[in-house]
Enzyme design. Structure first.
Site, PDB file in Angstrom:
ATOM      1  N   ARG A 101       0.816  -1.236   0.000  1.00 54.98           N
ATOM      2  CA  ARG A 101       0.000   0.000   0.000  1.00 54.98           C
ATOM      3  C   ARG A 101       0.845   1.279   0.000  1.00 54.98           C
ATOM      4  NH1 ARG A 101      -3.029  -3.336   3.340  1.00 54.98           N
ATOM      5  NH2 ARG A 101      -4.946  -3.984   2.310  1.00 54.98           N
ATOM      6  N   LYS A 123       2.909  12.049 -10.724  1.00 55.19           N
ATOM      7  CA  LYS A 123       2.278  11.036 -11.585  1.00 55.19           C
ATOM      8  C   LYS A 123       3.208   9.841 -11.717  1.00 55.19           C
ATOM      9  CE  LYS A 123      -0.489  13.955 -14.670  1.00 55.19           C
ATOM     10  NZ  LYS A 123      -0.634  14.387 -16.071  1.00 55.19           N
ATOM     11  N   GLU A 165      10.765  20.697 -23.331  1.00 54.98           N
ATOM     12  CA  GLU A 165       9.848  20.882 -22.194  1.00 54.98           C
ATOM     13  C   GLU A 165      10.262  22.124 -21.381  1.00 54.98           C
ATOM     14  OE1 GLU A 165       7.076  19.229 -21.830  1.00 54.98           O
ATOM     15  OE2 GLU A 165       7.346  17.223 -22.683  1.00 54.98           O
ATOM     16  N   LYS A 211       7.247  23.935 -13.013  1.00 60.05           N
ATOM     17  CA  LYS A 211       6.365  22.754 -12.960  1.00 60.05           C
ATOM     18  C   LYS A 211       5.843  22.555 -11.539  1.00 60.05           C
ATOM     19  CE  LYS A 211       5.218  18.155 -13.765  1.00 60.05           C
ATOM     20  NZ  LYS A 211       5.413  16.886 -14.395  1.00 60.05           N
ATOM     21  N   GLU A 221      -4.837  17.614 -11.547  1.00 65.24           N
ATOM     22  CA  GLU A 221      -5.187  18.035 -12.905  1.00 65.24           C
ATOM     23  C   GLU A 221      -6.671  18.374 -13.065  1.00 65.24           C
ATOM     24  OE1 GLU A 221      -3.770  15.301 -15.945  1.00 65.24           O
ATOM     25  OE2 GLU A 221      -2.765  16.999 -16.864  1.00 65.24           O
ATOM     26  N   ARG A 225      -3.559  22.881 -14.067  1.00 64.29           N
ATOM     27  CA  ARG A 225      -2.434  22.044 -14.489  1.00 64.29           C
ATOM     28  C   ARG A 225      -2.433  21.816 -16.008  1.00 64.29           C
ATOM     29  NH1 ARG A 225      -0.120  16.817 -11.148  1.00 64.29           N
ATOM     30  NH2 ARG A 225       1.414  16.140 -12.652  1.00 64.29           N
ATOM     31  N   ASN A 229      -0.100  21.227 -20.654  1.00 65.63           N
ATOM     32  CA  ASN A 229      -0.385  20.521 -21.915  1.00 65.63           C
ATOM     33  C   ASN A 229      -0.089  21.375 -23.138  1.00 65.63           C
ATOM     34  OD1 ASN A 229      -1.247  18.294 -20.542  1.00 65.63           O
ATOM     35  ND2 ASN A 229      -3.404  18.899 -20.558  1.00 65.63           N
ATOM     36  N   HIS A 232       1.058  20.000 -26.486  1.00 68.83           N
ATOM     37  CA  HIS A 232       0.864  18.550 -26.450  1.00 68.83           C
ATOM     38  C   HIS A 232      -0.353  18.069 -27.231  1.00 68.83           C
ATOM     39  CE1 HIS A 232       4.032  18.714 -23.511  1.00 68.83           C
ATOM     40  NE2 HIS A 232       4.024  17.405 -23.350  1.00 68.83           N
ATOM     41  N   HIS A 236       1.149  15.311 -29.275  1.00 74.58           N
ATOM     42  CA  HIS A 236       0.777  13.894 -29.118  1.00 74.58           C
ATOM     43  C   HIS A 236       0.262  13.305 -30.425  1.00 74.58           C
ATOM     44  CE1 HIS A 236       0.315  14.026 -24.480  1.00 74.58           C
ATOM     45  NE2 HIS A 236       1.457  13.467 -24.826  1.00 74.58           N
ATOM     46  N   HIS A 253       9.802  12.275 -27.615  1.00 74.98           N
ATOM     47  CA  HIS A 253       8.618  13.024 -27.197  1.00 74.98           C
ATOM     48  C   HIS A 253       8.844  14.541 -27.304  1.00 74.98           C
ATOM     49  CE1 HIS A 253       5.149  14.169 -24.795  1.00 74.98           C
ATOM     50  NE2 HIS A 253       5.951  14.841 -23.985  1.00 74.98           N
TER      51      HIS A 253
HETATM   52  N1  LIG Z   1       5.248  11.417 -14.623  1.00 71.65           N
HETATM   53  C1  LIG Z   1       5.216  12.474 -15.399  1.00 71.65           C
HETATM   54  O1  LIG Z   1       4.677  13.535 -15.042  1.00 71.65           O
HETATM   55  C2  LIG Z   1       5.869  12.396 -16.748  1.00 71.65           C
HETATM   56  C3  LIG Z   1       6.088  13.579 -17.493  1.00 71.65           C
HETATM   57  C4  LIG Z   1       6.745  13.482 -18.701  1.00 71.65           C
HETATM   58  C5  LIG Z   1       7.164  12.249 -19.183  1.00 71.65           C
HETATM   59  N2  LIG Z   1       6.928  11.125 -18.438  1.00 71.65           N
HETATM   60  C6  LIG Z   1       7.394   9.802 -18.904  1.00 71.65           C
HETATM   61  O2  LIG Z   1       8.804   9.816 -18.988  1.00 71.65           O
HETATM   62  C7  LIG Z   1       9.233   8.865 -19.961  1.00 71.65           C
HETATM   63  C8  LIG Z   1      10.260   9.512 -20.854  1.00 71.65           C
HETATM   64  O3  LIG Z   1      11.350   9.903 -20.058  1.00 71.65           O
HETATM   65  P1  LIG Z   1      12.821  10.025 -20.637  1.00 71.65           P
HETATM   66  O4  LIG Z   1      12.790  10.868 -21.844  1.00 71.65           O
HETATM   67  O5  LIG Z   1      13.688  10.376 -19.509  1.00 71.65           O
HETATM   68  O6  LIG Z   1      13.088   8.540 -21.204  1.00 71.65           O
HETATM   69  P2  LIG Z   1      13.936   7.304 -20.661  1.00 71.65           P
HETATM   70  O7  LIG Z   1      13.814   7.110 -19.218  1.00 71.65           O
HETATM   71  O8  LIG Z   1      13.558   6.158 -21.541  1.00 71.65           O
HETATM   72  O9  LIG Z   1      15.449   7.742 -20.978  1.00 71.65           O
HETATM   73  C9  LIG Z   1      15.860   7.975 -22.306  1.00 71.65           C
HETATM   74  C10 LIG Z   1      17.154   7.203 -22.626  1.00 71.65           C
HETATM   75  O10 LIG Z   1      18.255   7.803 -21.946  1.00 71.65           O
HETATM   76  C11 LIG Z   1      18.983   6.808 -21.229  1.00 71.65           C
HETATM   77  N3  LIG Z   1      19.614   7.501 -20.107  1.00 71.65           N
HETATM   78  C12 LIG Z   1      19.028   7.967 -18.991  1.00 71.65           C
HETATM   79  N4  LIG Z   1      19.889   8.681 -18.259  1.00 71.65           N
HETATM   80  C13 LIG Z   1      21.073   8.632 -18.915  1.00 71.65           C
HETATM   81  C14 LIG Z   1      22.346   9.209 -18.673  1.00 71.65           C
HETATM   82  N5  LIG Z   1      22.561  10.031 -17.636  1.00 71.65           N
HETATM   83  N6  LIG Z   1      23.348   8.971 -19.553  1.00 71.65           N
HETATM   84  C15 LIG Z   1      23.110   8.200 -20.660  1.00 71.65           C
HETATM   85  N7  LIG Z   1      21.921   7.645 -20.953  1.00 71.65           N
HETATM   86  C16 LIG Z   1      20.916   7.875 -20.090  1.00 71.65           C
HETATM   87  C17 LIG Z   1      17.949   5.786 -20.881  1.00 71.65           C
HETATM   88  O11 LIG Z   1      18.531   4.550 -20.573  1.00 71.65           O
HETATM   89  C18 LIG Z   1      17.130   5.744 -22.158  1.00 71.65           C
HETATM   90  O12 LIG Z   1      17.791   4.962 -23.125  1.00 71.65           O
HETATM   91  C19 LIG Z   1       7.981   8.420 -20.709  1.00 71.65           C
HETATM   92  O13 LIG Z   1       7.640   7.143 -20.272  1.00 71.65           O
HETATM   93  C20 LIG Z   1       6.928   9.442 -20.287  1.00 71.65           C
HETATM   94  O14 LIG Z   1       5.624   8.886 -20.264  1.00 71.65           O
HETATM   95  C21 LIG Z   1       6.304  11.187 -17.246  1.00 71.65           C
HETATM   96 ZN   LIG Z   2       5.610  16.324 -22.498  1.00 71.39          ZN
END
Ligand SMILES: NC(=O)c1ccc[n+]([C@@H]2O[C@H](COP(=O)([O-])OP(=O)(O)OC[C@H]3O[C@@H](n4cnc5c(N)ncnc54)[C@H](O)[C@@H]3O)[C@@H](O)[C@H]2O)c1
Ligand SMILES: [Zn+2]
Length: 351
Positions: A101, A123, A165, A211, A221, A225, A229, A232, A236, A253
């Site tokens: 939990r 999130k 972003e 943020k 949201e 919030r 978007n 986006h 998207h 993205h």
């Molecule tokens: N929770 C939220 O509010 C929120 C907001 C935006 C995005 N997201 C989520 O975040 C994800 C995307 O995040 P991301 O772009 O960080 O992708 P990711 O975590 O897949 O990282 C991108 C790549 O970089 C590599 N990497 C990470 N740190 C590194 C470093 N220091 N040196 C070398 N390589 C490194 C990873 O292994 C991966 O191959 C998506 O799943 C998206 O849905 C969540």
């Molecule tokens: Zn985004």
């Protein structure tokens, strides 16, 4: 709450032995774990490493995290450290939020996108049946630790993805930060220097703060919030269209958000009085750094259809936009006609 990595040991001071758990992906294990291990000194921890990439962000991986916690007898006092990009912070956050939990988790974001966006705001979640983030919770980490040096090993495209972003945060909240980022974008610095400037000018912290401010006013949201978007609705639609056929390779993205912002600033100029100069500035950044979208006029119909299907829409199913009156002056819940959207896409594809 934000801390630097050096504050980690004090955060762990009351933790029982054997109750520290660390989640990495296959890349962050190589590039980031050594520095993390150094920063906690003699504190011992259990490590689980998942395959890098969005494909891993699923329920099967969550089972692996739960099995790992159970196997090493994690109690409700345990702490899970998520050391990675948004894939790891989203997935690890979800696994921690649901194990017994909910146990505490600390996010240590290692990508620019995760630092300024994914690792804060509460999130958590995973993708399921091809739908992104459809299973998840709103659960904040006990701390988010920011250590900009991690960004030095990040591939350049990942830096640009996170930078998009940051541009979004500046556009919706701060003319001062917008000017700062415009100047930075013109400089063409080598990556290490770029990372150094992001941190020394306060641009990184300011973006995180924007943020946090938005999320703290609307944690679930309900309304405001939605300004996050911005870019986006079109972004998207581009992302999913490219995923389905146009692109020969995965498109980050942040690139899609940047293209989406160009279209949405165009809409803002036409419909909400945003100065044309902002459109020119953003278009310039796009052409200099991100290039043109890999979809074009022939995908217009499909893009619009995807905007109509977007989960952000209200019950009457017309695309819901956040637009700008000016930099720092967003307006949510803007509904536009298909003709208006078409015109903005035409602008984007004409560049
Ligand atoms: N929770 C939220 O509010 C929120 C907001 C935006 C995005 N997201 C989520 O975040 C994800 C995307 O995040 P991301 O772009 O960080 O992708 P990711 O975590 O897949 O990282 C991108 C790549 O970089 C590599 N990497 C990470 N740190 C590194 C470093 N220091 N040196 C070398 N390589 C490194 C990873 O292994 C991966 O191959 C998506 O799943 C998206 O849905 C969540
Ligand atoms: Zn985004």
């Amino acid at each position: 709450m934000l801390h630097s990595l050096t504050q980690l040991s004090s955060l762990l001071s009351d933790l029982p032995k054997g109750q520290l758990f660390v989640l990495t992906d296959s890349h962050t294990k190589v590039h980031c774990l050594p520095l993390f291990a150094e920063s906690i000194g003699n504190f011992s921890y259990h490590l689980l490493t998942l395959e890098a990439g969005e494909m891993t962000k699923n329920l099967t991986s969550v089972l692996l995290v739960w099995d790992f916690l159970l196997k090493h007898r994690a109690t409700r006092e345990a702490v899970l450290v998520n050391l990675g990009g948004g894939m790891i912070t989203d997935l690890g956050g979800f696994a921690a939020a649901t194990y017994m939990r909910g146990i505490r988790f600390v996010n240590i974001p290692t990508t620019l996108l995760a630092m300024v966006d994914a690792s804060s705001g509460g999130k958590t979640g995973v993708d399921y049946q091809g739908i992104k983030n459809v299973i998840g919770t709103f659960t904040p980490p006990v701390a988010t630790l920011i250590h900009p040096d991690f960004l030095c090993t990040l591939p350049a495209a990942e830096i640009l993805s996170g930078f998009a972003e940051m541009l979004k945060h500046a556009l919706i909240a701060s003319p001062k930060e917008w000017i700062k980022l415009l100047q930075l974008a013109q400089e063409e610095l080598p990556q290490e220097q770029f990372v150094e400037v992001l941190s020394s000018t306060g641009a990184l912290q300011a973006s995180i703060q924007i943020k946090d401010n938005v999320v703290s006013q609307d944690p679930r949201e309900a309304g405001m919030r939605k300004i996050l978007n911005f870019g986006h609705t079109v972004g998207h639609a581009i992302e999913s269209t490219m995923l389905h056929h146009a692109a020969p390779h995965h498109t980050h993205h942040g690139y899609c958000v940047l293209w989406g912002m160009v279209a949405e600033v165009y809409l803002s100029v036409v419909h909400t009085g945003c100065p044309r100069e902002v459109l020119q500035q953003l278009t310039q950044i796009m052409l200099q750094w991100y290039g043109r979208p890999q979809c074009d006029c022939k995908h217009r119909e499909q893009l619009i259809q995807r905007m109509y299907q977007d989960k952000k829409n209200n019950a009457n199913q017309t695309p819901n936009f956040t637009l700008l009156r000016d930099v720092g002056e967003p307006i949510i819940n803007q509904h536009l006609t298909e003709e208006d959207i078409n015109e903005a896409l035409e602008y984007l594809f004409s560049l």
